[in-house]
Design a protein around this motif. Structure first.
Motif, PDB file in Angstrom:
ATOM      1  N   UNK A   1       1.020  -1.176  -0.083  1.00 17.54           N
ATOM      2  CA  UNK A   1      -0.034   0.043   0.017  1.00 17.54           C
ATOM      3  C   UNK A   1       0.979   1.241   0.153  1.00 17.54           C
ATOM      4  N   UNK A   2       2.021   1.156   0.996  1.00 13.38           N
ATOM      5  CA  UNK A   2       2.782   2.539   0.986  1.00 13.38           C
ATOM      6  C   UNK A   2       3.432   2.687  -0.272  1.00 13.38           C
ATOM      7  N   UNK A   3       4.088   1.538  -0.961  1.00 10.87           N
ATOM      8  CA  UNK A   3       4.719   1.677  -2.255  1.00 10.87           C
ATOM      9  C   UNK A   3       3.971   2.137  -3.250  1.00 10.87           C
ATOM     10  N   UNK A   4       2.556   1.670  -3.496  1.00  5.76           N
ATOM     11  CA  UNK A   4       1.739   2.227  -4.359  1.00  5.76           C
ATOM     12  C   UNK A   4       1.291   3.737  -4.108  1.00  5.76           C
ATOM     13  N   UNK A   5       1.210   4.142  -2.777  1.00  3.25           N
ATOM     14  CA  UNK A   5       1.088   5.481  -2.536  1.00  3.25           C
ATOM     15  C   UNK A   5       2.386   6.336  -2.776  1.00  3.25           C
ATOM     16  N   UNK A   6       3.427   5.956  -2.564  1.00  2.00           N
ATOM     17  CA  UNK A   6       4.640   6.569  -3.041  1.00  2.00           C
ATOM     18  C   UNK A   6       4.664   6.709  -4.648  1.00  2.00           C
TER      19      UNK A   6
ATOM     20  N   UNK B   1      18.446   2.591  -8.521  1.00  7.86           N
ATOM     21  CA  UNK B   1      18.040   3.969  -8.207  1.00  7.86           C
ATOM     22  C   UNK B   1      16.591   4.195  -7.760  1.00  7.86           C
ATOM     23  N   UNK B   2      16.019   3.246  -8.854  1.00  4.58           N
ATOM     24  CA  UNK B   2      14.475   3.422  -8.704  1.00  4.58           C
ATOM     25  C   UNK B   2      13.868   2.737  -7.316  1.00  4.58           C
ATOM     26  N   UNK B   3      14.599   1.596  -6.872  1.00  6.25           N
ATOM     27  CA  UNK B   3      14.217   0.931  -5.752  1.00  6.25           C
ATOM     28  C   UNK B   3      14.596   1.666  -4.473  1.00  6.25           C
ATOM     29  N   UNK B   4      15.727   2.316  -4.522  1.00  8.13           N
ATOM     30  CA  UNK B   4      16.300   2.986  -3.467  1.00  8.13           C
ATOM     31  C   UNK B   4      15.347   4.503  -3.096  1.00  8.13           C
ATOM     32  N   UNK B   5      14.955   5.117  -4.544  1.00  8.49           N
ATOM     33  CA  UNK B   5      14.125   6.030  -4.155  1.00  8.49           C
ATOM     34  C   UNK B   5      12.741   6.024  -3.617  1.00  8.49           C
ATOM     35  N   UNK B   6      12.186   4.411  -4.155  1.00 11.47           N
ATOM     36  CA  UNK B   6      11.013   4.138  -3.623  1.00 11.47           C
ATOM     37  C   UNK B   6      10.947   3.737  -2.102  1.00 11.47           C
ATOM     38  N   UNK B   7      12.002   3.272  -1.865  1.00 12.60           N
ATOM     39  CA  UNK B   7      11.946   3.025  -0.467  1.00 12.60           C
ATOM     40  C   UNK B   7      12.295   4.182   0.310  1.00 12.60           C
ATOM     41  N   UNK B   8      12.838   5.235   0.091  1.00  9.76           N
ATOM     42  CA  UNK B   8      12.897   6.610   0.764  1.00  9.76           C
ATOM     43  C   UNK B   8      11.606   7.011   0.957  1.00  9.76           C
ATOM     44  N   UNK B   9      10.906   7.161  -0.124  1.00  5.42           N
ATOM     45  CA  UNK B   9       9.500   7.749  -0.063  1.00  5.42           C
ATOM     46  C   UNK B   9       8.601   7.013   0.692  1.00  5.42           C
ATOM     47  N   UNK B  10       8.529   5.558   0.419  1.00  5.99           N
ATOM     48  CA  UNK B  10       7.705   4.795   1.331  1.00  5.99           C
ATOM     49  C   UNK B  10       7.850   4.872   2.752  1.00  5.99           C
ATOM     50  N   UNK B  11       9.086   4.962   3.129  1.00  7.39           N
ATOM     51  CA  UNK B  11       9.581   5.434   4.745  1.00  7.39           C
ATOM     52  C   UNK B  11       9.007   6.513   5.162  1.00  7.39           C
ATOM     53  N   UNK B  12       9.063   7.643   4.199  1.00 11.34           N
ATOM     54  CA  UNK B  12       8.632   8.689   4.682  1.00 11.34           C
ATOM     55  C   UNK B  12       6.957   8.761   4.817  1.00 11.34           C
TER      56      UNK B  12
END
Lengths: 162, 196
Positions: A44-49, B177-188
């Motif tokens: 869910x959070x991945x999709x929201x990101x 790069x995409x995975x790292x970026x996604x991880x950062x945004x998801x954690x936020x």
């Protein structure tokens, strides 16, 4: 060593967003998500990101677009003008070469007619006439395309002399 | 990438128009791509100023190099490559950089360099939803390479192969790069959710 299905699912969630996953991987992931709340939250959070990336509004200034289009029009006109000048210079060169060739022929014949009245051999006089009268003309006509580029700023004097 | 028939016709039309320096076509392309170029350059540079100048330079470069586009692939990657190269030149010329992102890149990769700016974040100003507001600060702080990769994949919907060609990096690096970026945004987002 068996792969932890949980770790595998987390990797698969991101992979499904970034690239494609196979039908089998999708089935496995769906089955895992039905049972694992943590992975559902991760998904869910991945999709929201990902969705969040599309929720920014960068406004384009219409005046800026207009300026760009004007710049394009001027730039293309400048290209056309430059191309036309170049074409004109090459046509002038071609005309100058033709005139030089015609002048050479006239000078050759005239010198041949003149040779009985001067103390020179016919052939010598003809060659001298062509060299003295026509060579400067030929040289000048070859300079026409170069002069055109110099005046248009396409060629610097340094490039010419090098 | 094999283009569908209609897309193939469009790209061929663009290629022909660029070769002929068709002003009407160029104006049409500006209308179509202005917003996307703006967004790409903001993501790449992490700031809004100078972007309008870079957009104009990009289109003038498109005119000069129009004959290089053969219409056999999509127009967007070619356009973004031009914009990227100009943006890189701009950053080098203005000497606004930090070396923070280079440690994780290989020597041969052409990675963008972070601009140091005290101006307001363009992402914070442009955020339209709560989620966007939450990730704006993370986007601003993200490595430009990751930010760029996120945009090209999820907003421009380019393939990994196309992105790799634009950024001159291997596909594995682009994915990373995409995975790292996604991880950062998801954690936020997760952090913000826990806080609430």
């Amino acid at each position: 060593m068996q792969t932890d299905p949980h770790e595998q699912a987390l990797r698969m969630i991101d992979k499904s967003l970034v690239a494609e996953i196979s039908g089998e991987e999708e089935r496995q992931l769906s089955a895992h998500l039905r049972e694992c709340e943590a992975c559902r939250r991760h998904s869910e959070f991945s999709s929201r990101a990902v969705a969040g990336l599309g929720q920014f509004s960068f406004d384009v200034d219409p005046a800026s677009t207009f300026r760009v289009q004007n710049a394009i029009t001027r730039h293309v006109a400048s290209f056309e003008h430059s191309r036309q000048r170049s074409l004109d210079a090459w046509w002038s060169f071609a005309a100058a070469i033709l005139l030089t060739a015609a002048g050479s022929a006239v000078a050759w014949e005239f010198a041949g007619l003149l040779s009985p009245y001067v103390n020179f051999g016919s052939r010598q006089l003809q060659i001298a006439a062509v060299l003295i009268l026509v060579t400067p003309s030929l040289f000048a006509s070859m300079l026409l395309p170069v002069a055109s580029r110099l005046s248009a700023g396409d060629l610097t004097e340094e490039e010419l002399l090098s | 990438m094999i283009l569908p028939a209609t897309a193939d016709t469009d790209t061929q039309r663009i290629a022909t128009g660029l070769r002929q320096r068709n002003v009407a076509l160029l104006h049409e392309l500006v209308e179509l791509y202005q917003h996307r170029l703006l967004r790409y350059l903001i993501y790449f540079l992490g700031r809004r100023d100078h972007v309008d100048d870079l957009i104009q330079e990009t289109w003038l470069r498109v005119i000069e190099r129009g004959s290089h586009y053969d219409g056999r692939s999509r127009f967007e990657p070619w356009l973004f490559t031009i914009a990227r190269n100009l943006a890189m030149d701009h950053v080098r010329k203005h000497k606004m950089f930090s070396l923070a992102s280079t440690a994780r890149e290989t020597e041969n990769e052409a990675s963008p360099i972070q601009l140091v700016s005290s101006a307001s974040s363009p992402f914070e100003l442009a955020a339209r939803t709560q989620d966007a507001q939450r990730i704006a600060a993370s986007l601003q702080a993200l490595e430009p390479a990751c930010r760029e990769a996120l945009l090209l994949r999820f907003q421009e919907e380019l393939s990994l192969h196309e992105i790799a060609a634009i950024v001159s990096a291997p596909i594995t690096t682009v994915s990373s790069r995409i995975y790292r970026g996604l991880e950062t945004l998801r954690k936020q987002l997760e952090g913000a959710s826990h806080a609430n």
